[in-house]
Design a protein around this motif. Structure first.
Motif, PDB file in Angstrom:
ATOM      1  N   ARG A  14     -36.325  42.088  49.681  1.00 55.87           N
ATOM      2  CA  ARG A  14     -34.943  42.615  49.649  1.00 55.87           C
ATOM      3  C   ARG A  14     -34.924  43.929  48.865  1.00 55.87           C
ATOM      4  O   ARG A  14     -35.941  44.368  48.334  1.00 55.87           O
ATOM      5  CB  ARG A  14     -33.961  41.608  49.036  1.00 55.87           C
ATOM      6  CG  ARG A  14     -34.182  41.321  47.563  1.00 55.87           C
ATOM      7  CD  ARG A  14     -33.122  40.329  47.069  1.00 55.87           C
ATOM      8  NE  ARG A  14     -33.502  39.687  45.821  1.00 55.87           N
ATOM      9  CZ  ARG A  14     -33.069  40.066  44.614  1.00 55.87           C
ATOM     10  NH1 ARG A  14     -32.266  41.090  44.491  1.00 55.87           N
ATOM     11  NH2 ARG A  14     -33.451  39.414  43.531  1.00 55.87           N
ATOM     12  N   ARG A  36     -42.024  36.242  46.580  1.00 54.28           N
ATOM     13  CA  ARG A  36     -42.358  35.048  45.786  1.00 54.28           C
ATOM     14  C   ARG A  36     -41.839  33.789  46.465  1.00 54.28           C
ATOM     15  O   ARG A  36     -42.351  32.697  46.241  1.00 54.28           O
ATOM     16  CB  ARG A  36     -41.834  35.167  44.353  1.00 54.28           C
ATOM     17  CG  ARG A  36     -40.346  35.306  44.229  1.00 54.28           C
ATOM     18  CD  ARG A  36     -39.934  35.356  42.773  1.00 54.28           C
ATOM     19  NE  ARG A  36     -38.557  35.792  42.641  1.00 54.28           N
ATOM     20  CZ  ARG A  36     -37.841  35.652  41.558  1.00 54.28           C
ATOM     21  NH1 ARG A  36     -38.375  35.093  40.489  1.00 54.28           N
ATOM     22  NH2 ARG A  36     -36.607  36.080  41.518  1.00 54.28           N
ATOM     23  N   TYR A 165     -36.608  45.898  28.970  1.00 52.88           N
ATOM     24  CA  TYR A 165     -36.878  46.463  30.306  1.00 52.88           C
ATOM     25  C   TYR A 165     -37.387  47.895  30.166  1.00 52.88           C
ATOM     26  O   TYR A 165     -38.381  48.284  30.792  1.00 52.88           O
ATOM     27  CB  TYR A 165     -35.584  46.430  31.117  1.00 52.88           C
ATOM     28  CG  TYR A 165     -35.659  47.106  32.463  1.00 52.88           C
ATOM     29  CD1 TYR A 165     -36.368  46.549  33.521  1.00 52.88           C
ATOM     30  CD2 TYR A 165     -34.985  48.319  32.694  1.00 52.88           C
ATOM     31  CE1 TYR A 165     -36.411  47.172  34.764  1.00 52.88           C
ATOM     32  CE2 TYR A 165     -35.022  48.938  33.932  1.00 52.88           C
ATOM     33  CZ  TYR A 165     -35.746  48.364  34.973  1.00 52.88           C
ATOM     34  OH  TYR A 165     -35.791  48.982  36.197  1.00 52.88           O
ATOM     35  N   THR A 202     -28.569  48.271  44.885  1.00 56.57           N
ATOM     36  CA  THR A 202     -29.209  47.027  45.325  1.00 56.57           C
ATOM     37  C   THR A 202     -28.561  45.881  44.549  1.00 56.57           C
ATOM     38  O   THR A 202     -27.546  46.079  43.882  1.00 56.57           O
ATOM     39  CB  THR A 202     -30.720  47.052  45.022  1.00 56.57           C
ATOM     40  OG1 THR A 202     -30.877  47.111  43.597  1.00 56.57           O
ATOM     41  CG2 THR A 202     -31.409  48.250  45.657  1.00 56.57           C
TER      42      THR A 202
HETATM   43  N1  LIG Z   1     -31.752  49.412  41.526  1.00 59.31           N
HETATM   44  C1  LIG Z   1     -31.908  50.344  40.617  1.00 59.31           C
HETATM   45  O1  LIG Z   1     -30.938  51.038  40.229  1.00 59.31           O
HETATM   46  C2  LIG Z   1     -33.265  50.642  40.023  1.00 59.31           C
HETATM   47  C3  LIG Z   1     -33.392  51.767  39.222  1.00 59.31           C
HETATM   48  C4  LIG Z   1     -34.632  52.104  38.691  1.00 59.31           C
HETATM   49  C5  LIG Z   1     -35.720  51.302  38.984  1.00 59.31           C
HETATM   50  N2  LIG Z   1     -35.584  50.188  39.752  1.00 59.31           N
HETATM   51  C6  LIG Z   1     -36.781  49.396  40.032  1.00 59.31           C
HETATM   52  O2  LIG Z   1     -36.963  49.319  41.437  1.00 59.31           O
HETATM   53  C7  LIG Z   1     -37.662  48.121  41.786  1.00 59.31           C
HETATM   54  C8  LIG Z   1     -36.924  47.408  42.900  1.00 59.31           C
HETATM   55  O3  LIG Z   1     -35.636  47.087  42.432  1.00 59.31           O
HETATM   56  P1  LIG Z   1     -34.398  46.755  43.380  1.00 59.31           P
HETATM   57  O4  LIG Z   1     -33.281  47.603  42.937  1.00 59.31           O
HETATM   58  O5  LIG Z   1     -34.807  46.754  44.794  1.00 59.31           O
HETATM   59  O6  LIG Z   1     -34.094  45.261  42.863  1.00 59.31           O
HETATM   60  P2  LIG Z   1     -33.701  43.906  43.583  1.00 59.31           P
HETATM   61  O7  LIG Z   1     -32.823  44.153  44.761  1.00 59.31           O
HETATM   62  O8  LIG Z   1     -33.219  43.037  42.470  1.00 59.31           O
HETATM   63  O9  LIG Z   1     -35.104  43.371  44.146  1.00 59.31           O
HETATM   64  C9  LIG Z   1     -36.099  42.945  43.271  1.00 59.31           C
HETATM   65  C10 LIG Z   1     -37.238  42.357  44.077  1.00 59.31           C
HETATM   66  O10 LIG Z   1     -38.239  41.875  43.161  1.00 59.31           O
HETATM   67  C11 LIG Z   1     -38.523  40.531  43.493  1.00 59.31           C
HETATM   68  N3  LIG Z   1     -39.008  39.763  42.363  1.00 59.31           N
HETATM   69  C12 LIG Z   1     -38.333  39.358  41.266  1.00 59.31           C
HETATM   70  N4  LIG Z   1     -39.148  38.644  40.465  1.00 59.31           N
HETATM   71  C13 LIG Z   1     -40.355  38.591  41.094  1.00 59.31           C
HETATM   72  C14 LIG Z   1     -41.615  38.013  40.792  1.00 59.31           C
HETATM   73  N5  LIG Z   1     -41.809  37.316  39.662  1.00 59.31           N
HETATM   74  N6  LIG Z   1     -42.631  38.173  41.670  1.00 59.31           N
HETATM   75  C15 LIG Z   1     -42.461  38.872  42.804  1.00 59.31           C
HETATM   76  N7  LIG Z   1     -41.294  39.438  43.158  1.00 59.31           N
HETATM   77  C16 LIG Z   1     -40.264  39.295  42.300  1.00 59.31           C
HETATM   78  C17 LIG Z   1     -37.233  39.974  44.053  1.00 59.31           C
HETATM   79  O11 LIG Z   1     -37.482  38.775  44.764  1.00 59.31           O
HETATM   80  P3  LIG Z   1     -36.378  37.572  44.862  1.00 59.31           P
HETATM   81  O12 LIG Z   1     -35.520  37.911  46.046  1.00 59.31           O
HETATM   82  O13 LIG Z   1     -37.220  36.354  45.066  1.00 59.31           O
HETATM   83  O14 LIG Z   1     -35.629  37.568  43.576  1.00 59.31           O
HETATM   84  C18 LIG Z   1     -36.821  41.146  44.918  1.00 59.31           C
HETATM   85  O15 LIG Z   1     -37.547  41.144  46.134  1.00 59.31           O
HETATM   86  C19 LIG Z   1     -37.783  47.331  40.495  1.00 59.31           C
HETATM   87  O16 LIG Z   1     -39.063  47.525  39.943  1.00 59.31           O
HETATM   88  C20 LIG Z   1     -36.725  47.958  39.576  1.00 59.31           C
HETATM   89  O17 LIG Z   1     -37.081  47.822  38.215  1.00 59.31           O
HETATM   90  C21 LIG Z   1     -34.364  49.838  40.285  1.00 59.31           C
END
Ligand SMILES: NC(=O)c1ccc[n+]([C@@H]2O[C@H](COP(=O)([O-])OP(=O)(O)OC[C@H]3O[C@@H](n4cnc5c(N)ncnc54)[C@H](OP(=O)(O)O)[C@@H]3O)[C@@H](O)[C@H]2O)c1
Length: 251
Positions: A14, A36, A165, A202
């Protein structure tokens, strides 16, 4: 014939992981979605199939060493090499917790996924990356991990507090630099870079994409653009960088 590009996206079921997978599939890469939860992963594979895109799937919890090991083994058995590793799985457990009182348990969780998990996946997949003619490791970091941004009153990061974080992402940035240098020293054709997606709509941190948008988060396609650019760069001569869609980000 040139080698097929085989890409693993952790947390690919996702959010940005799904969008990165979608765009790399559209660009002709073979994409393995690491999820996962296999059911959620299968739903994602089905969703992409509806769009005419064929993704592969592997069970992968980056915080569970057995899961990481067996994912590496199944990629070894099925493909024999890996071209691009996108360490995208990430989560925040201490949002808005003041540094003087933040619970140790939350700090450990922040580091388990954003730092130790990222390293475990990277180490287990290193032999497969070395089997590829040229390989890339792209670590999805965050401007939240930038000390330059945290000290800049003009930056969005200045007011934000999630010290566990933020520290885990800063630590992952240092791992990026050190691993990139090791690859260069050993003359291995493996680049290692960190990417800041910016604030993206997201479900990250428990908000809905609409709530995130209302707080100024940008569309998901914009959030993944730098990652997709690096993942599809044929030259593969950029390493040890921290960047976003606008250019370099201060460490
Ligand atoms: N969104 C932002 O504004 C933002 C900004 C800066 C950086 N980031 C970084 O971008 C990356 C992606 O974030 P996102 O916004 O797409 O977040 P997200 O929608 O919350 O998606 C997070 C993903 O990580 C998976 N995940 C969580 N715990 C896990 C584990 N133990 N092992 C494997 N997968 C796991 C989740 O799987 P489940 O569906 O099973 O929970 C999901 O697929 C992250 O590294 C985040 O720190 C995000």
């Amino acid at each position: 014939m040139s080698e097929e590009i085989v890409t693993l996206v952790t947390g690919g079921n996702r959010g940005m992981g799904l969008e990165i997978s979608r765009e790399l599939l559209q660009k002709g890469q073979r994409v393995i979605i690491g999820s996962r939860n296999l059911e959620k992963g299968q739903d994602t594979v089905n969703e992409l199939a509806q769009e005419g895109l064929k993704a592969d799937l592997v069970q992968l919890d980056v915080t569970d060493h057995n899961s990481v090991e067996s994912a590496a083994k199944s990629i070894q058995d099925k493909y024999g090499y890996l071209s691009v590793l996108i360490n995208n799985a990430g989560a925040v457990f201490d949002f808005r917790q003041e540094p003087s009182v933040v619970e140790m348990d939350r700090l450990h969780k922040d580091f388990e996924i954003n730092y130790f998990g990222l390293i475990d996946v990277t180490q287990q997949l290193m032999p497969l990356l070395q089997q590829s003619k040229q390989a890339k490791i792209i670590n999805i970091s965050s401007m939240m991990g930038s000390k330059t941004e945290a000290l800049n009153p003009e930056s969005q990061v200045y007011q934000a507090v999630a010290v566990g974080y933020q520290s885990a992402k800063a630590a992952a940035n240092m791992y990026t630099v050190q691993l990139a240098k090791e690859m260069q020293k050993k003359n291995l054709n493996i680049t290692v870079n960190a990417v800041d997606p910016g604030m993206v709509a997201t479900e990250f941190g428990g908000a809905t994409p609409d709530q995130a948008k209302a707080m100024g988060a940008k569309p998901i396609e914009e959030g993944v653009s730098r990652t997709v650019e690096l993942a599809t760069d044929e030259n593969n001569d950029v390493t040890a960088t921290f960047s976003n869609a606008d250019g370099p980000v201060g460490w």
